[in-house]
Design an enzyme around this catalytic site. Sequence first.
Site, PDB file in Angstrom:
ATOM      1  N   VAL A   1       4.877  13.968 -13.647  1.00 15.76           N
ATOM      2  CA  VAL A   1       5.815  14.893 -13.004  1.00 15.76           C
ATOM      3  C   VAL A   1       6.901  15.348 -13.973  1.00 15.76           C
ATOM      4  O   VAL A   1       7.180  16.542 -14.085  1.00 15.76           O
ATOM      5  CB  VAL A   1       6.437  14.222 -11.751  1.00 15.76           C
TER       6      VAL A   1
ATOM      7  N   ASP B   1      12.254   9.383 -22.247  1.00 17.27           N
ATOM      8  CA  ASP B   1      11.425   8.294 -21.742  1.00 17.27           C
ATOM      9  C   ASP B   1      11.770   7.023 -22.501  1.00 17.27           C
ATOM     10  O   ASP B   1      12.183   7.076 -23.669  1.00 17.27           O
ATOM     11  CB  ASP B   1       9.929   8.608 -21.887  1.00 17.27           C
TER      12      ASP B   1
ATOM     13  N   LEU C   1       3.719  18.998  -6.730  1.00 20.95           N
ATOM     14  CA  LEU C   1       2.609  19.445  -7.582  1.00 20.95           C
ATOM     15  C   LEU C   1       1.406  18.513  -7.470  1.00 20.95           C
ATOM     16  O   LEU C   1       1.550  17.329  -7.163  1.00 20.95           O
ATOM     17  CB  LEU C   1       3.059  19.563  -9.041  1.00 20.95           C
ATOM     18  N   ARG C   2       0.218  19.075  -7.723  1.00 19.71           N
ATOM     19  CA  ARG C   2      -1.019  18.282  -7.743  1.00 19.71           C
ATOM     20  C   ARG C   2      -1.471  18.136  -9.184  1.00 19.71           C
ATOM     21  O   ARG C   2      -1.525  19.127  -9.915  1.00 19.71           O
ATOM     22  CB  ARG C   2      -2.151  19.005  -6.977  1.00 19.71           C
TER      23      ARG C   2
ATOM     24  N   LYS D   1       8.968  14.913   2.004  1.00 19.84           N
ATOM     25  CA  LYS D   1       7.965  14.536   0.991  1.00 19.84           C
ATOM     26  C   LYS D   1       6.976  13.514   1.566  1.00 19.84           C
ATOM     27  O   LYS D   1       5.759  13.684   1.472  1.00 19.84           O
ATOM     28  CB  LYS D   1       8.674  13.967  -0.241  1.00 19.84           C
TER      29      LYS D   1
ATOM     30  N   CYS E   1      -0.291   8.986  -5.559  1.00 21.00           N
ATOM     31  CA  CYS E   1       0.679   9.300  -4.496  1.00 21.00           C
ATOM     32  C   CYS E   1       0.258   8.833  -3.112  1.00 21.00           C
ATOM     33  O   CYS E   1       0.959   8.011  -2.506  1.00 21.00           O
ATOM     34  CB  CYS E   1       0.946  10.797  -4.473  1.00 21.00           C
TER      35      CYS E   1
ATOM     36  N   ARG F   1      -5.110   5.930 -11.274  1.00 20.53           N
ATOM     37  CA  ARG F   1      -4.387   5.106 -10.304  1.00 20.53           C
ATOM     38  C   ARG F   1      -5.049   5.181  -8.920  1.00 20.53           C
ATOM     39  O   ARG F   1      -5.251   6.241  -8.370  1.00 20.53           O
ATOM     40  CB  ARG F   1      -2.917   5.544 -10.236  1.00 20.53           C
TER      41      ARG F   1
END
Length: 440
Positions: A11, A30, A153-154, A207, A263, A331
Site C-alpha cells: 500500500v 521503511d 486498492l487491489r 473499510k 486483507c 499471504r
Amino acid sequence: MRVAMIGTGYVGLVSGTCFSDFGHDVTCVDTDLSKIERLKAGIMPIFEPGLDDLVARNVADGRLHFTTDLAEAVAGAEVVFIAVGTPSRRGDGHADLSYVHAAAREIARAVKGFTVVVTKSTVPVGTGADLEAIIREEAPDADIAVVSNPEFLREGAAIEDFKRPDRIVVGTADPRAREVMAALYRPLSLNTAPLLFTDRANAELIKYASNAFLAVKITFINEMADLCEKVGGDVQEVARGIGLDRRIGPKFLHAGPGYGGSCFPKDTLALTRTAQEAGTPLRLVETVTTVNETRKAAMGRRVLEALSVPPRGATVAVLGLTFKPNTDDMRDSPAINIVQLLVDRGVKIRAYDPVGMEEARKVLPEGIHYATGAYECAEGADCLVIVTEWDAFRALDLDRLKTQLRSPIVVDLRNIYPPEDLIRRGFTYVGIGRGDLSIG
Ligand SMILES: NC(=O)c1ccc[n+]([C@@H]2O[C@H](COP(=O)([O-])OP(=O)(O)OC[C@H]3O[C@@H](n4cnc5c(N)ncnc54)[C@H](O)[C@@H]3O)[C@@H](O)[C@H]2O)c1
C-alpha cells in the site's frame, strides 16, 4: 505538497508513488533497510504491474525519495501517512496494532509545524482516537490532526485502483485537515472520484464493512457452488444469472477455492472481534470466516479424491501459488492449505507460479520441486491442479499437457477451462460447482 509515507509495502509504495506521480513531493520510509536499498537501486521489492516504470519516472523527476530516516521525512512533511502492516494478532484474531502505535510514537517525536497524520493502514474503529492520544502524550505541544483515510486498492490492479478509485474516504472533524486532504486528493477528484468526508470512526468502519461484505459475497457463491455440485447445477450459469441483476452486480461472484490474501482473512476476523467486544456479534461474518477456512481444507481433499492412485508416493502438479494473479503476495493463499494437506498425506508436489515462487518458498513446506514453467510442472504428475488463474494458464496446449502428465486428471479450482475441452481430450475433469461433471 510534501508527503511522508511511513511503511513502504504494497500500500505505502503504490500510494506514495501515485501521489508523486500527481505532482506531490513524497518520501517513502521503511524500517527494512534492504527494501529501501533495493528501491534506491531501482529494484522493486514487490511485484505490481506497472510499478517499476512509475517509480523510475518519479524518482528521475525528483519527486519520489526513499529513506529509513523517519524523523527527517516527517519533519519536512505537511502530511504523514501511516501505511504499516496490521496483521492478525496471534491467539485472538484482533488486529495487531503494535506497528501502527510504534510509528505514531516516532512521528510524534519528529513533527514540526501543523501536520496531518493520516492512517492508511486498516485499523479497528477507535484507533484514530487512540493514535491522537499517543501523539499528544508523546509530544503535548505538537500541532497535529489525526485523520482516517482507508485504502481500497487491489493488488494486481493497484495503480489503476489508486488513480481511479470508486471513492476516497476521509474521516476527520478538523477543518484544517479537511482542507489539506482535499488539496492532496484534488488531482484524483478531478478524475471524478467522489471524495467522501465523514468522521473518523465511520471511515474506519467503512473499510472493514467493505471487506466483510465482499467476503460474504464470495463465500455465498462458493456455498452455492457446493449446492450446484449436489443438485446438478452449474455455478457459473447461476452467477451470471444473478449478477445481471444490477442490485447484485457480477463482481465477486466467481466460485473458487476460498478467499485469501493480505486483507479479507485478517480483516473479517478483526471485525468479528470488535463486534464481539462491543456486545453486538456479527454472526453472518463470523460464519463466513469459518466457512472459508473449512473450504480451503476441503479443496485439498478434493484433489486427494481426484487421484487415481494412493496419495503416498503420488505426484501433484500445482499451477498458481499466489492468492490471486498479478501479485507475488502469498499471504493466506489457499495454495498454502492445499499444498500442506497434500504433503501431510505423503503427496509429492511440483509447483509453478509466474512470479510468486520466491515468496512461496518462504511459506510452503520443504521438498517441493519448483518448476520452470507450466508444462515442466506437469511432467510425470498424477494430477494437475489449477489454484490461481494467471493469464499464462488460460490457454495451455491441452494435448501437450496430456503427454506430460502420468495420469490425465485436471482439478480446475478456478473454472478457467470449459469442461468439454478437457473431457473431449480424454482428461478426467474436476471443477467447482458443476454438478453433472464434478466429483466431491
Ligand atoms: N495489501 C493490500 O492489498 C491492502 C489494501 C488495502 C489496505 N491494506 C492495509 O494497508 C496496511 C499495509 O498493508 P501492506 O500490504 O502494504 O503491508 P506490507 O507488510 O506489505 O508493508 C508494511 C511495511 O511497513 C514497514 N514498517 C513497519 N513498521 C514500520 C515503521 N515503524 N516505520 C516504517 N516502516 C515500517 C514494514 O517493514 C513493511 O515494509 C495494512 O493495514 C493493510 O491491511 C492493504
